[in-house]
Design a protein around this motif. Structure first.
Motif, PDB file in Angstrom:
ATOM      1  N   GLY A   1      29.968-101.952 -15.669  1.00 63.02           N
ATOM      2  CA  GLY A   1      31.272-102.417 -15.205  1.00 63.02           C
ATOM      3  C   GLY A   1      31.915-103.484 -16.062  1.00 63.02           C
ATOM      4  O   GLY A   1      33.109-103.739 -15.930  1.00 63.02           O
ATOM      5  N   SER A   2      31.162-104.091 -16.963  1.00 60.07           N
ATOM      6  CA  SER A   2      31.688-105.212 -17.737  1.00 60.07           C
ATOM      7  C   SER A   2      31.912-104.851 -19.199  1.00 60.07           C
ATOM      8  O   SER A   2      31.136-104.095 -19.799  1.00 60.07           O
ATOM      9  CB  SER A   2      30.718-106.397 -17.664  1.00 60.07           C
ATOM     10  OG  SER A   2      31.116-107.431 -18.547  1.00 60.07           O
ATOM     11  N   VAL A   3      32.943-105.420 -19.791  1.00 61.26           N
ATOM     12  CA  VAL A   3      33.194-105.234 -21.213  1.00 61.26           C
ATOM     13  C   VAL A   3      32.064-105.823 -22.050  1.00 61.26           C
ATOM     14  O   VAL A   3      31.828-105.416 -23.197  1.00 61.26           O
ATOM     15  CB  VAL A   3      34.552-105.867 -21.610  1.00 61.26           C
ATOM     16  CG1 VAL A   3      34.488-107.383 -21.531  1.00 61.26           C
ATOM     17  CG2 VAL A   3      34.997-105.405 -22.982  1.00 61.26           C
ATOM     18  N   GLN A   4      31.300-106.762 -21.463  1.00 58.72           N
ATOM     19  CA  GLN A   4      30.184-107.382 -22.183  1.00 58.72           C
ATOM     20  C   GLN A   4      29.086-106.375 -22.531  1.00 58.72           C
ATOM     21  O   GLN A   4      28.233-106.659 -23.372  1.00 58.72           O
ATOM     22  CB  GLN A   4      29.594-108.521 -21.348  1.00 58.72           C
ATOM     23  CG  GLN A   4      30.575-109.619 -20.967  1.00 58.72           C
ATOM     24  CD  GLN A   4      31.119-110.399 -22.157  1.00 58.72           C
ATOM     25  OE1 GLN A   4      30.569-110.345 -23.264  1.00 58.72           O
ATOM     26  NE2 GLN A   4      32.202-111.123 -21.935  1.00 58.72           N
ATOM     27  N   ALA A   5      29.134-105.190 -21.909  1.00 50.36           N
ATOM     28  CA  ALA A   5      28.134-104.168 -22.214  1.00 50.36           C
ATOM     29  C   ALA A   5      28.153-103.784 -23.694  1.00 50.36           C
ATOM     30  O   ALA A   5      27.121-103.396 -24.257  1.00 50.36           O
ATOM     31  CB  ALA A   5      28.367-102.926 -21.352  1.00 50.36           C
ATOM     32  N   MET A   6      29.291-103.914 -24.336  1.00 52.85           N
ATOM     33  CA  MET A   6      29.375-103.570 -25.753  1.00 52.85           C
ATOM     34  C   MET A   6      28.505-104.489 -26.596  1.00 52.85           C
ATOM     35  O   MET A   6      28.110-104.137 -27.710  1.00 52.85           O
ATOM     36  CB  MET A   6      30.829-103.634 -26.226  1.00 52.85           C
ATOM     37  CG  MET A   6      31.734-102.613 -25.553  1.00 52.85           C
ATOM     38  SD  MET A   6      33.468-102.759 -26.048  1.00 52.85           S
ATOM     39  CE  MET A   6      33.365-102.437 -27.808  1.00 52.85           C
ATOM     40  N   TRP A   7      28.194-105.665 -26.061  1.00 49.85           N
ATOM     41  CA  TRP A   7      27.358-106.638 -26.774  1.00 49.85           C
ATOM     42  C   TRP A   7      25.919-106.643 -26.246  1.00 49.85           C
ATOM     43  O   TRP A   7      25.110-107.439 -26.693  1.00 49.85           O
ATOM     44  CB  TRP A   7      27.965-108.026 -26.648  1.00 49.85           C
ATOM     45  CG  TRP A   7      29.170-108.253 -27.514  1.00 49.85           C
ATOM     46  CD1 TRP A   7      29.184-108.833 -28.757  1.00 49.85           C
ATOM     47  CD2 TRP A   7      30.533-107.909 -27.225  1.00 49.85           C
ATOM     48  NE1 TRP A   7      30.459-108.870 -29.254  1.00 49.85           N
ATOM     49  CE2 TRP A   7      31.320-108.308 -28.334  1.00 49.85           C
ATOM     50  CE3 TRP A   7      31.178-107.298 -26.147  1.00 49.85           C
ATOM     51  CZ2 TRP A   7      32.696-108.116 -28.391  1.00 49.85           C
ATOM     52  CZ3 TRP A   7      32.560-107.101 -26.205  1.00 49.85           C
ATOM     53  CH2 TRP A   7      33.297-107.509 -27.309  1.00 49.85           C
ATOM     54  N   ASP A   8      25.604-105.767 -25.320  1.00 48.99           N
ATOM     55  CA  ASP A   8      24.274-105.718 -24.715  1.00 48.99           C
ATOM     56  C   ASP A   8      23.237-105.284 -25.760  1.00 48.99           C
ATOM     57  O   ASP A   8      23.387-104.237 -26.387  1.00 48.99           O
ATOM     58  CB  ASP A   8      24.286-104.715 -23.553  1.00 48.99           C
ATOM     59  CG  ASP A   8      23.025-104.785 -22.703  1.00 48.99           C
ATOM     60  OD1 ASP A   8      21.937-105.037 -23.266  1.00 48.99           O
ATOM     61  OD2 ASP A   8      23.122-104.563 -21.486  1.00 48.99           O
ATOM     62  N   PRO A   9      22.148-106.067 -25.969  1.00 45.59           N
ATOM     63  CA  PRO A   9      21.131-105.732 -26.970  1.00 45.59           C
ATOM     64  C   PRO A   9      20.508-104.349 -26.788  1.00 45.59           C
ATOM     65  O   PRO A   9      20.003-103.770 -27.757  1.00 45.59           O
ATOM     66  CB  PRO A   9      20.080-106.832 -26.777  1.00 45.59           C
ATOM     67  CG  PRO A   9      20.844-107.983 -26.209  1.00 45.59           C
ATOM     68  CD  PRO A   9      21.879-107.362 -25.318  1.00 45.59           C
ATOM     69  N   ARG A  10      20.541-103.797 -25.584  1.00 41.03           N
ATOM     70  CA  ARG A  10      19.948-102.474 -25.400  1.00 41.03           C
ATOM     71  C   ARG A  10      20.731-101.381 -26.120  1.00 41.03           C
ATOM     72  O   ARG A  10      20.232-100.279 -26.306  1.00 41.03           O
ATOM     73  CB  ARG A  10      19.823-102.129 -23.919  1.00 41.03           C
ATOM     74  CG  ARG A  10      21.117-101.931 -23.156  1.00 41.03           C
ATOM     75  CD  ARG A  10      20.826-101.474 -21.738  1.00 41.03           C
ATOM     76  NE  ARG A  10      21.978-101.607 -20.861  1.00 41.03           N
ATOM     77  CZ  ARG A  10      22.244-100.780 -19.873  1.00 41.03           C
ATOM     78  NH1 ARG A  10      21.440 -99.761 -19.624  1.00 41.03           N
ATOM     79  NH2 ARG A  10      23.300-100.965 -19.092  1.00 41.03           N
ATOM     80  N   PHE A  11      21.964-101.715 -26.561  1.00 40.96           N
ATOM     81  CA  PHE A  11      22.754-100.746 -27.302  1.00 40.96           C
ATOM     82  C   PHE A  11      22.808-101.097 -28.792  1.00 40.96           C
ATOM     83  O   PHE A  11      23.727-100.686 -29.502  1.00 40.96           O
ATOM     84  CB  PHE A  11      24.172-100.661 -26.733  1.00 40.96           C
ATOM     85  CG  PHE A  11      24.203-100.236 -25.288  1.00 40.96           C
ATOM     86  CD1 PHE A  11      23.555 -99.079 -24.877  1.00 40.96           C
ATOM     87  CD2 PHE A  11      24.864-100.998 -24.343  1.00 40.96           C
ATOM     88  CE1 PHE A  11      23.571 -98.689 -23.545  1.00 40.96           C
ATOM     89  CE2 PHE A  11      24.891-100.619 -23.015  1.00 40.96           C
ATOM     90  CZ  PHE A  11      24.232 -99.451 -22.619  1.00 40.96           C
ATOM     91  N   LYS A  12      21.807-101.827 -29.245  1.00 43.48           N
ATOM     92  CA  LYS A  12      21.736-102.191 -30.662  1.00 43.48           C
ATOM     93  C   LYS A  12      21.749-100.918 -31.522  1.00 43.48           C
ATOM     94  O   LYS A  12      20.937-100.015 -31.335  1.00 43.48           O
ATOM     95  CB  LYS A  12      20.458-102.988 -30.938  1.00 43.48           C
ATOM     96  CG  LYS A  12      20.316-103.429 -32.390  1.00 43.48           C
ATOM     97  CD  LYS A  12      19.042-104.251 -32.572  1.00 43.48           C
ATOM     98  CE  LYS A  12      18.883-104.698 -34.017  1.00 43.48           C
ATOM     99  NZ  LYS A  12      17.641-105.513 -34.214  1.00 43.48           N
ATOM    100  N   GLY A  13      22.690-100.865 -32.444  1.00 42.77           N
ATOM    101  CA  GLY A  13      22.805 -99.723 -33.336  1.00 42.77           C
ATOM    102  C   GLY A  13      23.290 -98.456 -32.678  1.00 42.77           C
ATOM    103  O   GLY A  13      23.212 -97.374 -33.274  1.00 42.77           O
ATOM    104  N   ARG A  14      23.862 -98.560 -31.472  1.00 39.89           N
ATOM    105  CA  ARG A  14      24.266 -97.355 -30.741  1.00 39.89           C
ATOM    106  C   ARG A  14      25.733 -97.416 -30.292  1.00 39.89           C
ATOM    107  O   ARG A  14      26.149 -96.686 -29.405  1.00 39.89           O
ATOM    108  CB  ARG A  14      23.373 -97.156 -29.509  1.00 39.89           C
ATOM    109  CG  ARG A  14      21.891 -97.052 -29.804  1.00 39.89           C
ATOM    110  CD  ARG A  14      21.590 -95.885 -30.723  1.00 39.89           C
ATOM    111  NE  ARG A  14      21.993 -94.604 -30.131  1.00 39.89           N
ATOM    112  CZ  ARG A  14      22.058 -93.466 -30.819  1.00 39.89           C
ATOM    113  NH1 ARG A  14      21.780 -93.443 -32.110  1.00 39.89           N
ATOM    114  NH2 ARG A  14      22.424 -92.335 -30.219  1.00 39.89           N
TER     115      ARG A  14
END
Length: 350
Positions: free
Chosen positions: A147-160
């Motif tokens: 739900g948050s725009v901060q998901a784009m910075w979430d480490p679980r999406f590193k390189g993805r």
């Protein structure tokens, strides 16, 4: 919104001096963005006897260049609300009589009366569709709701992460993520720092919707910045497992309008086409079969199936109150955004 290699029908200068047939109009737009749908062209020609030929642009600057260097070549042009003022100031747009477009009667008043489309008491661009710039994710690979725009910075999406290669798009997202006004962020230092923090996240930059769709289909990324209409086409036309996110922090909204160039040879026919593009019959089929942005015509949205995303989600009071519409950006600030984005990408490349 984009186009594949070879789809551009004309380069600058091709239509210079072109004499239109009496029953033909030319539309300048992004490729694959409503006005060139086969069903729509056939439906409109059957109703009016007017043939529609589409030409395409790949950026706002290319659109402005084509209008300026090809007088008389175009009868309708699709322009984002943040760009209408700049085109109007060059004298390239014709004043529009709202009574020539009956479907304007049910266009949302806030859009119909937008100061981004009306100048000196006159209408120069007709609100057509609106949407949200945010991100979407692959539901086969990402479980749970985001739900948050901060998901784009979430480490679980590193390189993805797939990021759009567009300075204003990037600055808008970073302003939202840092709690700033998207149209006039007061702290560009925070914007730069936030974008630099995306470095470990980014798998690819993309410039066209086609690139994004192909990358998602190939599994090249799990989460990617995109607009709502493209996410809708990803699921409806291409059957991809995509879910679009309307951020809790707010929604970066834009409004696309249709204008008539001052040199149009068929302004009356152009008005008929714009009215058709606002109609229920066109919009319901476009959104239901292919996936579309949200019509500015409230009556067209209300005619969608009861479970349509653009009716039951995009039109809800909760989403409406989160909308943050982009507005025209002065040239000096736009240049600042471009310079900042180039610095960010240079750092990413190190």
């Amino acid at each position: 919104m984009t186009w594949a290699l070879g789809t551009v029908l004309a380069t600058a200068g091709l239509f210079s001096g072109y004499a239109h047939a009496a029953t033909q109009i030319r539309v300048l737009n992004w490729h694959g963005y409503g006005t060139d749908e086969k069903f729509a062209l056939e439906m409109f020609e059957k109703q009016t006897g007017i043939e529609v030929v589409n030409d395409y642009y790949s950026s706002d600057q290319e659109m402005r260049t084509k209008l300026a260097t090809n007088p008389g070549a175009y009868d309708v042009v699709v322009i984002g609300n943040q760009t209408v003022l700049a085109v109007y100031q060059t004298g390239l747009l014709k004043k529009i009589d709202p009574s020539s477009i009956p479907n304007m009667a049910t266009v949302q008043p806030s859009m119909r009366n937008s100061p981004d489309l009306n100048f000196n008491g006159n209408l120069y661009a007709v609100p057509w569709v609106w949407g949200i710039n945010s991100f979407a994710y692959n539901t086969d690979k990402v479980k749970g709701n985001i739900g948050s725009v901060q998901a784009m910075w979430d480490p679980r999406f590193k390189g993805r992460l797939a990021m759009r290669d567009d300075s204003a798009f990037a600055v808008n997202l970073a302003a939202l993520a840092t709690g700033q006004d998207i149209n006039n962020p007061p702290d560009m230092g925070k914007i730069k720092a936030k974008l630099l923090d995306l470095k470990p996240q980014v798998r690819m930059f993309w410039s066209s919707e086609d690139e994004w769709l192909k990358g998602m289909a190939a599994g090249n990324f799990d989460i990617g910045a995109i607009w709502a209409g493209a996410a809708a086409r990803a699921t409806k036309r291409y059957k991809l497992p995509v879910k679009f996110v309307i951020p809790d922090e707010g929604a970066i909204a834009w409004l696309d309008a249709m204008a008539i160039p001052n040199t149009s040879q068929h302004p009356a026919d152009a008005a008929k086409f714009i009215n058709f593009m606002l109609s229920k019959e066109f919009y319901v089929k476009w959104d239901t079969d292919i996936g579309a942005a949200v019509s500015a015509n409230r009556a067209a949205v209300d005619a969608l199936p009861a479970d349509a995303f653009n009716r039951v989600v995009m039109g809800t009071p909760d989403v409406q109150k989160r909308l943050r519409f982009v507005h025209p950006v002065p040239d000096a600030r736009r240049a600042q955004y471009v310079e900042l984005w180039e610095q960010i990408k240079t750092d990413f490349a190190k």
